[in-house]
Write a protein that holds these residues in place. Sequence first.
Motif: not given
Lengths: 62, 805
Positions: B99-100, B103-104, B116
């Motif tokens: 996720i991290w 999303e970056n 997202v």
Amino acid sequence: MTIIYMLLAISISVAILFFIIFIISVKKGQYDDVYTPSVRMLFDDELIDESTTEISKEFKDN
Amino acid sequence: MEKPLCYHCGDSCDTDIVEFDDKSFCCHGCKTVFEILQSNDLTYYYKLATNPGNSPRFQEGKFNFLNNEEIVDKLLDFKDDNYCIVNFIIPSIHCSSCIWVLENLSKMHPGILSTVLNFPSKTLTINFKPKEISLKQIAELITSIGYEPSVSLQDESKELKKSNKDIIYKLGIAGFAFGNIMFLSFPEYFEVNEFWLDQFKPVFRWIMLVFSLPVVFYAGWDYFKSAFKGLKSGILNIDVPIAIGILVLFLRSSVDIIFDFGSGFFDSLSGLVFFLLVGKFFQQKTYAYLSFERDYKSYFPIGVTKLESTPNTPIKELQIELRQVKADDVLLIRNGELLPVDAEIIKGQGLIDYSFVTGESLPVVKQIGDKVFAGGKQQSGAIEVKVLKALDQSHLTQLWENQILKKSKPQFQNFTDSISQRFTIIILSIAIVSFVAWLLIDASQSLNVLTAVLIVACPCAIALSAPFTLGNLLRIYGRHGFYLKDGTIIERLAKVNHIVFDKTGTLTSNENNIIEYKGIELTESEKDLLSSSLRASNHPLSRLLYKELSKHQILTLDEFHESVGSGIRAQNNEQVIKIGAPNFVFPGKNDKNDNKSLNTEVHISTNEVYKGCFYIKNKYREGLKLLVSELHKPNYQMSLISGDNESEKDFLSTVFPPETNLKFNQKPDDKLHFVESLQNSNSEVLMLGDGLNDSGALAQSNVGIVLSENINTFSPAADAILDSKSFQQIPNLLKLSKKGINVIKLSLIFSLFYNLIGLGFAVSGHLAPVVAAILMPLSSISIVVFTTLATQWHSRKILGKFKKS
């Protein structure tokens, strides 16, 4: 005791207001993903670029 | 010494260890990902979880079809000149690090504005500037860090998902009305004769009536529709008594309030609809994200490379949409790409892996002029093929369409419906009898009693018990790696008495192989040469052998020649090694012992002297024997149908009980007919298979389960997917399904008990609103609690406590 009418009207309109907010939030997709945000908020803030989060927010509102 | 784990993906580094920055990686791919993340200041990735990564499998040119504007337009959700949005499904998402980092993504390329991620549905929404980065570059970028998006034909049609919000709206409305009506009914419940409350009673009641309107006409409308449909086709399904109940409750309560006879049953009405919807929601929620509706299209690439040659100009590579492929087009199929259509090879040598179609685990060699069929995967180098038939007429499509026709499973009436059928008839007769009886006793009460009986008899507890029991079981199964399409499968599972196994990929594991060597022991230098030659080859067997053989010194080969379909000839310092098929390695040797080879063999010779042969066998899944004996105990009949040859017959007949039917060399159609013949002799068949070659049989069987090493890439036509890790649990899973049915039966007895009490009140003409208001939610809630606890208890006993892996 006619105040009861007013109280009823107020309480029901408050209830309906919340209900409308609920419907809007479903429509906007707030319940589409109930997992990721709970993880996302645990990430270290400074590592996420401010500008990007803003843009994504902007997009969501449109 | 213990092998270190890869810092990136967590695999043990057994072949090559790549050391970089004081960390070890299992391959260069993982190291590269680390480098990419490091150079973009994203190493925080590794702090969120240990070894969070995926080893990237990057193929040059894989996303070339994204150069085609039309395809890109179909994939984009939003597009204008400066701004685009795309949704990718990324199957390899698995942890918070994913996720991290995803999303970056914007840190890795300035053209990506933001991303997202939706973790449960594994979709990544990317907003980007098309002027700075193309869709293809994005796909390649995320693939290069180990998150390959799955882009398939199916993504074109995006209508699917939207509909399931409907139930949330309905649930919201019913819940909202239920809560408010309950509050408004409080004065009625306590029957206080207080002056002011009496004064306001009519207002309260009218408000209740207004609240109930959306409940009946919006939230509960589906029940009317379904009941009407059922009646039209002559079936009394569970929705018929529910619809009657809702309708009678509504009419009776409205009449009560309009003519000021009483307070009506609006609280029960809205509560009933609310609980029913909760049950439905629960059912939908479980495993909605596993899309079983995938069809063959999701396996196909969305675009292909067409080679266009006009006289006097060099050959042009064009990216076209798959559906635009016409007969006689020339396509370029790269290494690892799936053949989307039937075609003929015109250039290059094909090594086609048909495991997807036939289940045969080893690739076949095809030469120029040979026909190749859709669904095969090219495994060595690029080939050019001429299309014989367009997409819709291809072999694979036919195979699939065929099953669609046959898809109508043997008629199955689910348990709830069969109960409700009898139930409805009984209730209707009780209602009529008591109505007539009261006509004689006290005509003014008769209508009251009629409606009261119909109200209290409304089988919401019955309607709830099945979805909650089955829904809860679905959840429990899911936690143990068994994913079912819907609840009725559990009922069918409980009835199964004959289990049919497919062999390859089902009883055997695709990933683990046993390799045996027979012949003259190789010297150290020969071994070095062998592993060095294997290392240079791309053939699946070579890679397999290389992985299994212990590490040796890597030699620089003086000569290396690989002839596709035959073998490898390699030379180093006067030493020549030949690896491959018997007649390649040692011509003439094969004639000596002409017993047909049943195993997969790799022969070796050095300096023209025959040395020996590696036998490669599929390894059977662990616990197979135990599994079979456990299934044999409660008397399941078993059969085995395999597309492979009989080489394993002797072994398998020791595993299975003697009466087991072992069939080999079965084609997909044979499998289907076999299942059909079993069903004709009154067996309820459970088919356990894997790939598409079983899908006919899977669709025909009463319950078709696909065993899969990766639950995201499963086969169509299945009712359920079983994670191969849970293979040994099969007997327990079957046992649990039987217990589940028992739980439903018990809960039905419970609800019958409530109904009887209620009926007692109703028939005798004493059903006060407060009794109905207590009885109805009580019966619903207690049924829900009972089924949940009972299934939990059974599953804990049978499957053991769930351990989070």
